[in-house]
Write a protein that holds these residues in place. Structure first.
Motif, mmCIF file in Angstrom:
data_model
loop_
_atom_site.group_PDB
_atom_site.id
_atom_site.type_symbol
_atom_site.label_atom_id
_atom_site.label_comp_id
_atom_site.label_asym_id
_atom_site.label_seq_id
_atom_site.Cartn_x
_atom_site.Cartn_y
_atom_site.Cartn_z
ATOM 1 N N LEU A 52 18.009 31.507 37.363
ATOM 2 C CA LEU A 52 19.215 31.855 38.111
ATOM 3 C C LEU A 52 19.074 31.319 39.522
ATOM 4 C CD1 LEU A 52 19.872 35.578 37.094
ATOM 5 C CD2 LEU A 52 21.086 33.544 36.340
ATOM 6 N N ASP A 53 20.011 30.462 39.911
ATOM 7 C CA ASP A 53 20.012 29.880 41.244
ATOM 8 C C ASP A 53 21.032 30.625 42.092
ATOM 9 O OD1 ASP A 53 19.979 28.355 43.534
ATOM 10 O OD2 ASP A 53 20.133 26.435 42.482
ATOM 11 N N TYR A 54 20.550 31.382 43.056
ATOM 12 C CA TYR A 54 21.428 32.126 43.958
ATOM 13 C C TYR A 54 22.161 31.172 44.892
ATOM 14 C CZ TYR A 54 19.319 36.749 42.963
ATOM 15 O OH TYR A 54 18.905 37.928 42.379
ATOM 16 N N GLY A 55 21.627 29.971 45.051
ATOM 17 C CA GLY A 55 22.210 29.042 46.019
ATOM 18 C C GLY A 55 21.828 29.487 47.412
ATOM 19 N N THR A 56 22.683 29.191 48.375
ATOM 20 C CA THR A 56 22.463 29.601 49.757
ATOM 21 C C THR A 56 23.334 30.823 50.004
ATOM 22 O OG1 THR A 56 22.050 27.323 50.380
ATOM 23 C CG2 THR A 56 22.580 28.842 52.157
ATOM 24 N N ILE A 57 22.686 31.928 50.349
ATOM 25 C CA ILE A 57 23.413 33.197 50.496
ATOM 26 C C ILE A 57 23.170 33.807 51.874
ATOM 27 C CG2 ILE A 57 23.475 33.707 48.030
ATOM 28 C CD1 ILE A 57 21.054 35.526 48.399
ATOM 29 N N PRO A 58 24.107 34.609 52.359
ATOM 30 C CA PRO A 58 23.941 35.245 53.671
ATOM 31 C C PRO A 58 22.833 36.310 53.654
ATOM 32 C CG PRO A 58 26.254 35.305 52.958
ATOM 33 C CD PRO A 58 25.433 34.846 51.794
ATOM 34 N N HIS A 59 22.258 36.520 54.817
ATOM 35 C CA HIS A 59 21.251 37.564 55.042
ATOM 36 C C HIS A 59 21.854 38.921 54.676
ATOM 37 C CE1 HIS A 59 18.764 40.018 58.049
ATOM 38 N NE2 HIS A 59 17.932 39.637 57.099
ATOM 39 N N ASN A 60 21.116 39.747 53.967
ATOM 40 C CA ASN A 60 21.527 41.088 53.545
ATOM 41 C C ASN A 60 22.743 41.104 52.610
ATOM 42 O OD1 ASN A 60 19.470 42.586 54.824
ATOM 43 N ND2 ASN A 60 20.534 42.398 56.777
ATOM 44 N N SER A 61 22.987 40.020 51.890
ATOM 45 C CA SER A 61 24.093 40.004 50.926
ATOM 46 C C SER A 61 23.654 40.651 49.613
ATOM 47 C CB SER A 61 24.562 38.568 50.680
ATOM 48 O OG SER A 61 23.518 37.802 50.120
ATOM 49 N N ASP A 62 24.576 40.752 48.680
ATOM 50 C CA ASP A 62 24.286 41.373 47.387
ATOM 51 C C ASP A 62 23.306 40.497 46.608
ATOM 52 O OD1 ASP A 62 24.266 42.805 45.033
ATOM 53 O OD2 ASP A 62 26.320 42.298 44.474
ATOM 54 N N GLY A 63 22.147 41.034 46.303
ATOM 55 C CA GLY A 63 21.125 40.269 45.596
ATOM 56 C C GLY A 63 21.071 40.533 44.110
ATOM 57 N N LYS A 64 22.096 41.188 43.565
ATOM 58 C CA LYS A 64 22.091 41.515 42.133
ATOM 59 C C LYS A 64 22.604 40.340 41.313
ATOM 60 C CE LYS A 64 22.854 46.454 42.753
ATOM 61 N NZ LYS A 64 23.783 47.566 42.497
ATOM 62 N N ARG A 65 21.876 40.023 40.240
ATOM 63 C CA ARG A 65 22.277 38.979 39.297
ATOM 64 C C ARG A 65 21.880 39.442 37.897
ATOM 65 N NH1 ARG A 65 23.822 37.802 43.680
ATOM 66 N NH2 ARG A 65 24.044 35.772 44.648
ATOM 67 N N GLU A 66 22.296 38.667 36.868
ATOM 68 C CA GLU A 66 21.992 39.045 35.486
ATOM 69 C C GLU A 66 21.564 37.850 34.654
ATOM 70 O OE1 GLU A 66 25.697 40.771 34.148
ATOM 71 O OE2 GLU A 66 25.057 42.774 34.777
ATOM 72 N N PHE A 67 20.546 38.057 33.844
ATOM 73 C CA PHE A 67 20.150 37.109 32.797
ATOM 74 C C PHE A 67 20.772 37.630 31.502
ATOM 75 C CE2 PHE A 67 16.580 36.555 35.768
ATOM 76 C CZ PHE A 67 16.468 35.170 35.804
ATOM 77 N N VAL A 68 21.617 36.826 30.866
ATOM 78 C CA VAL A 68 22.276 37.228 29.623
ATOM 79 C C VAL A 68 21.562 36.544 28.458
ATOM 80 C CG1 VAL A 68 24.450 37.228 28.328
ATOM 81 C CG2 VAL A 68 24.477 37.518 30.819
ATOM 82 N N PHE A 69 21.327 37.300 27.385
ATOM 83 C CA PHE A 69 20.650 36.743 26.219
ATOM 84 C C PHE A 69 21.308 37.242 24.938
ATOM 85 C CE2 PHE A 69 18.563 40.726 27.183
ATOM 86 C CZ PHE A 69 18.404 41.328 25.945
ATOM 87 N N VAL A 70 20.972 36.588 23.836
ATOM 88 C CA VAL A 70 21.458 36.968 22.512
ATOM 89 C C VAL A 70 20.249 37.185 21.613
ATOM 90 C CG1 VAL A 70 22.722 36.170 20.457
ATOM 91 C CG2 VAL A 70 23.606 35.676 22.728
ATOM 92 N N ASN A 71 20.302 38.223 20.785
ATOM 93 C CA ASN A 71 19.271 38.414 19.762
ATOM 94 C C ASN A 71 19.646 37.489 18.606
ATOM 95 O OD1 ASN A 71 17.604 39.143 17.663
ATOM 96 N ND2 ASN A 71 18.062 41.326 17.766
ATOM 97 N N ASN A 72 18.931 36.382 18.477
ATOM 98 C CA ASN A 72 19.213 35.404 17.413
ATOM 99 C C ASN A 72 18.362 35.650 16.176
ATOM 100 O OD1 ASN A 72 16.860 34.565 18.777
ATOM 101 N ND2 ASN A 72 17.144 32.464 18.098
#
Length: 156
Positions: A52-72
């Motif tokens: 997951l690439d957050y890119g360039t983000i502001p100081h103290n911004s929302d740091g929540k992200r998600e890895f999505v997967f499938v049970n194959n």
């Protein structure tokens, strides 16, 4: 007169090409994800993105992200644990088993109070056949706060 006919022919060709591309894209989108995901015997885990690439983000911004997967796989998948590479990376795991063909999410929160570039990992332990341990990556850059006077920030 030739210009008008040529222009009309190009327009018709463009519309026909555009429609053909739309139909292909629509047809592809209608195909279930499981058809392109290889099946495994047992529990499986295939991520949409392992980085997951957050890119360039502001100081103290929302740091929540998600890895999505499938049970194959053909058996329920259980995420036993998730561990960040340091205290600034806090992952969360789904509770309970992920049924075959179902999607799941590994949440991650990066502490964006730390200025500068970062690359961190999340280690996932599960009952996935052949990949009981999976390492995921987050990366990006947290910008320093801009000075109140509008001048460019200085490096410390």
């Amino acid at each position: 007169m030739k210009k008008i006919i040529l222009l009309a022919a190009i327009t018709v060709f463009s519309v026909a090409t555009s429609s053909a591309q739309t139909k292909k894209a629509t047809k592809k989108a209608d195909t279930p994800a499981q058809a392109t995901t290889p099946k495994v015997d047992g529990a499986g885990m295939v991520f949409e993105n392992e980085t997951l690439d957050y890119g360039t983000i502001p100081h103290n911004s929302d740091g929540k992200r998600e890895f999505v997967f499938v049970n194959n796989g053909n058996k329920p998948l259980t995420i036993e644990s998730t561990q960040g590479s340091c205290g600034c990376t806090v992952p969360s795991k789904p509770e309970g088993a992920i049924a075959p063909g179902a999607k799941g999410v590994i949440g991650v929160k990066y502490a964006t109070d730390r200025v500068g570039p970062f690359t961190k990992t999340v280690t996932v332990k599960s009952n996935a056949a052949g990949q009981e341990t999976k390492v995921l990556t987050i990366k990006g850059t947290v910008l320093p706060d801009a000075p109140a006077d509008g001048a460019a920030p200085t490096k410390s």
